[in-house]
Design a protein around this motif. Sequence first.
Motif, PDB file in Angstrom:
ATOM      1  N   UNK A 107     -10.115  35.159  68.969  1.00 14.21           N
ATOM      2  CA  UNK A 107     -10.939  33.950  68.883  1.00 14.21           C
ATOM      3  C   UNK A 107     -10.994  33.229  70.221  1.00 14.21           C
ATOM      4  N   UNK A 108      -9.866  33.199  70.915  1.00 17.38           N
ATOM      5  CA  UNK A 108      -9.837  32.546  72.225  1.00 17.38           C
ATOM      6  C   UNK A 108     -10.765  33.243  73.208  1.00 17.38           C
ATOM      7  N   UNK A 109     -10.738  34.575  73.213  1.00 16.65           N
ATOM      8  CA  UNK A 109     -11.604  35.332  74.126  1.00 16.65           C
ATOM      9  C   UNK A 109     -13.062  35.073  73.791  1.00 16.65           C
ATOM     10  N   UNK A 110     -13.403  35.112  72.501  1.00 19.25           N
ATOM     11  CA  UNK A 110     -14.796  34.883  72.084  1.00 19.25           C
ATOM     12  C   UNK A 110     -15.239  33.475  72.456  1.00 19.25           C
ATOM     13  N   UNK A 111     -14.338  32.510  72.313  1.00 21.09           N
ATOM     14  CA  UNK A 111     -14.677  31.130  72.677  1.00 21.09           C
ATOM     15  C   UNK A 111     -14.954  31.025  74.177  1.00 21.09           C
ATOM     16  N   UNK A 112     -14.153  31.680  74.986  1.00 25.67           N
ATOM     17  CA  UNK A 112     -14.371  31.661  76.429  1.00 25.67           C
ATOM     18  C   UNK A 112     -15.697  32.328  76.794  1.00 25.67           C
ATOM     19  N   UNK A 113     -16.042  33.409  76.069  1.00 26.19           N
ATOM     20  CA  UNK A 113     -17.335  34.058  76.296  1.00 26.19           C
ATOM     21  C   UNK A 113     -18.464  33.089  75.973  1.00 26.19           C
ATOM     22  N   UNK A 114     -18.331  32.387  74.865  1.00 25.06           N
ATOM     23  CA  UNK A 114     -19.343  31.395  74.470  1.00 25.06           C
ATOM     24  C   UNK A 114     -19.519  30.341  75.551  1.00 25.06           C
ATOM     25  N   UNK A 115     -18.414  29.802  76.041  1.00 24.66           N
ATOM     26  CA  UNK A 115     -18.479  28.749  77.048  1.00 24.66           C
ATOM     27  C   UNK A 115     -19.102  29.257  78.348  1.00 24.66           C
ATOM     28  N   UNK A 116     -18.723  30.457  78.765  1.00 26.54           N
ATOM     29  CA  UNK A 116     -19.284  31.023  79.995  1.00 26.54           C
ATOM     30  C   UNK A 116     -20.754  31.343  79.824  1.00 26.54           C
ATOM     31  N   UNK A 117     -21.130  31.806  78.640  1.00 22.39           N
ATOM     32  CA  UNK A 117     -22.536  32.135  78.360  1.00 22.39           C
ATOM     33  C   UNK A 117     -23.377  30.859  78.375  1.00 22.39           C
ATOM     34  N   UNK A 118     -22.857  29.798  77.742  1.00 25.91           N
ATOM     35  CA  UNK A 118     -23.603  28.536  77.698  1.00 25.91           C
ATOM     36  C   UNK A 118     -23.793  27.950  79.090  1.00 25.91           C
ATOM     37  N   UNK A 119     -22.788  28.103  79.948  1.00 26.44           N
ATOM     38  CA  UNK A 119     -22.880  27.549  81.298  1.00 26.44           C
ATOM     39  C   UNK A 119     -23.537  28.521  82.275  1.00 26.44           C
ATOM     40  N   UNK A 125     -18.043  35.332  83.040  1.00 24.51           N
ATOM     41  CA  UNK A 125     -18.330  36.393  82.070  1.00 24.51           C
ATOM     42  C   UNK A 125     -17.763  37.732  82.546  1.00 24.51           C
ATOM     43  N   UNK A 126     -17.953  38.020  83.830  1.00 19.28           N
ATOM     44  CA  UNK A 126     -17.430  39.275  84.388  1.00 19.28           C
ATOM     45  C   UNK A 126     -15.917  39.326  84.219  1.00 19.28           C
ATOM     46  N   UNK A 127     -15.254  38.173  84.383  1.00 23.53           N
ATOM     47  CA  UNK A 127     -13.812  38.128  84.234  1.00 23.53           C
ATOM     48  C   UNK A 127     -13.347  38.347  82.802  1.00 23.53           C
ATOM     49  N   UNK A 128     -14.224  38.068  81.848  1.00 27.94           N
ATOM     50  CA  UNK A 128     -13.875  38.224  80.440  1.00 27.94           C
ATOM     51  C   UNK A 128     -14.237  39.604  79.890  1.00 27.94           C
ATOM     52  N   UNK A 129     -15.065  40.328  80.636  1.00 27.15           N
ATOM     53  CA  UNK A 129     -15.535  41.636  80.182  1.00 27.15           C
ATOM     54  C   UNK A 129     -14.771  42.754  80.867  1.00 27.15           C
ATOM     55  N   UNK A 167     -34.419  31.904  76.901  1.00 30.66           N
ATOM     56  CA  UNK A 167     -34.413  31.272  75.587  1.00 30.66           C
ATOM     57  C   UNK A 167     -33.814  29.869  75.654  1.00 30.66           C
ATOM     58  N   UNK A 168     -34.534  28.928  76.270  1.00 32.60           N
ATOM     59  CA  UNK A 168     -34.018  27.555  76.333  1.00 32.60           C
ATOM     60  C   UNK A 168     -33.846  26.989  74.924  1.00 32.60           C
ATOM     61  N   UNK A 169     -32.805  26.211  74.763  1.00 34.41           N
ATOM     62  CA  UNK A 169     -32.556  25.628  73.451  1.00 34.41           C
ATOM     63  C   UNK A 169     -31.742  26.518  72.533  1.00 34.41           C
ATOM     64  N   UNK A 170     -31.272  27.659  73.062  1.00 32.86           N
ATOM     65  CA  UNK A 170     -30.461  28.569  72.257  1.00 32.86           C
ATOM     66  C   UNK A 170     -29.086  27.947  72.021  1.00 32.86           C
ATOM     67  N   UNK A 171     -28.674  27.900  70.767  1.00 32.25           N
ATOM     68  CA  UNK A 171     -27.383  27.311  70.389  1.00 32.25           C
ATOM     69  C   UNK A 171     -26.441  28.414  69.939  1.00 32.25           C
ATOM     70  N   UNK A 172     -25.231  28.402  70.481  1.00 33.40           N
ATOM     71  CA  UNK A 172     -24.224  29.397  70.134  1.00 33.40           C
ATOM     72  C   UNK A 172     -23.180  28.786  69.211  1.00 33.40           C
ATOM     73  N   UNK A 173     -22.898  29.483  68.119  1.00 30.87           N
ATOM     74  CA  UNK A 173     -21.930  29.014  67.137  1.00 30.87           C
ATOM     75  C   UNK A 173     -20.824  30.044  66.966  1.00 30.87           C
ATOM     76  N   UNK A 174     -19.593  29.569  66.878  1.00 35.34           N
ATOM     77  CA  UNK A 174     -18.470  30.460  66.602  1.00 35.34           C
ATOM     78  C   UNK A 174     -18.392  30.674  65.090  1.00 35.34           C
ATOM     79  N   UNK A 175     -18.564  31.910  64.675  1.00 36.70           N
ATOM     80  CA  UNK A 175     -18.552  32.228  63.254  1.00 36.70           C
ATOM     81  C   UNK A 175     -17.784  33.520  63.009  1.00 36.70           C
TER      82      UNK A 175
END
Length: 220
Positions: A107-119, A125-129, A167-175
Amino acid sequence: MSEAEDVVQDAYARWYALPRSRQEEILSPGAWLTTVTSRICLDLLGSAWARRERYVGAWLPEPLPDRTEWDHAGGAGPTGLADPADQIVLDERVNVARGPVTVTGRADVVRHVKEAWESKDIAALVGLLDPAAVMTADGGGMVGTVLRPVEGGARIAQYMVAIADKAPGLELLERSVNGVPGLVAQRAGVVMTVASFDVSDGCVTRIWAVRNPEKLRPWA
């Protein structure tokens, strides 16, 4: 997901269609139902592989939300699989050695991916992959996506940022996706993509992104 339920219903319908005298001749109704169900599944499995030969791009099983979020009206069954061949594909995909990862760590890794993707932080992202990571996307020819897997952490990171730019306005949700932490991308309240991840040693090794609208009905 509805096909598994249909198979069971078909098997029981055949049982109840038998004359009472014929039912009484069957010593083990359970064994009879098991045999009939297996035969129906084999027939359906053959047609499933035939459909995939005509499928546009990569084919992935339908992603499932948490059990409490299943849309039963949309056909989510107890098996959690949309196609009789799904389990075979899943078994082939996960038949590799990997380091143990706790749910919290994933979950922590996925959350970091989300944050890096949003920013849109490519470096993060490269560091997480994992350098040898692979991303497979399934659009089914109904929405735009890559037709072949994207290989390499750097290329995947660039692709993810390009998607965010388009895709401006794209919202990412942790599910929860298929029982493990994943991400859902929605736009104006409409689910566009459901992504699941394989994590090993703190890095994402595989990404499966389903964009085919027909496979996202349980997420509506």
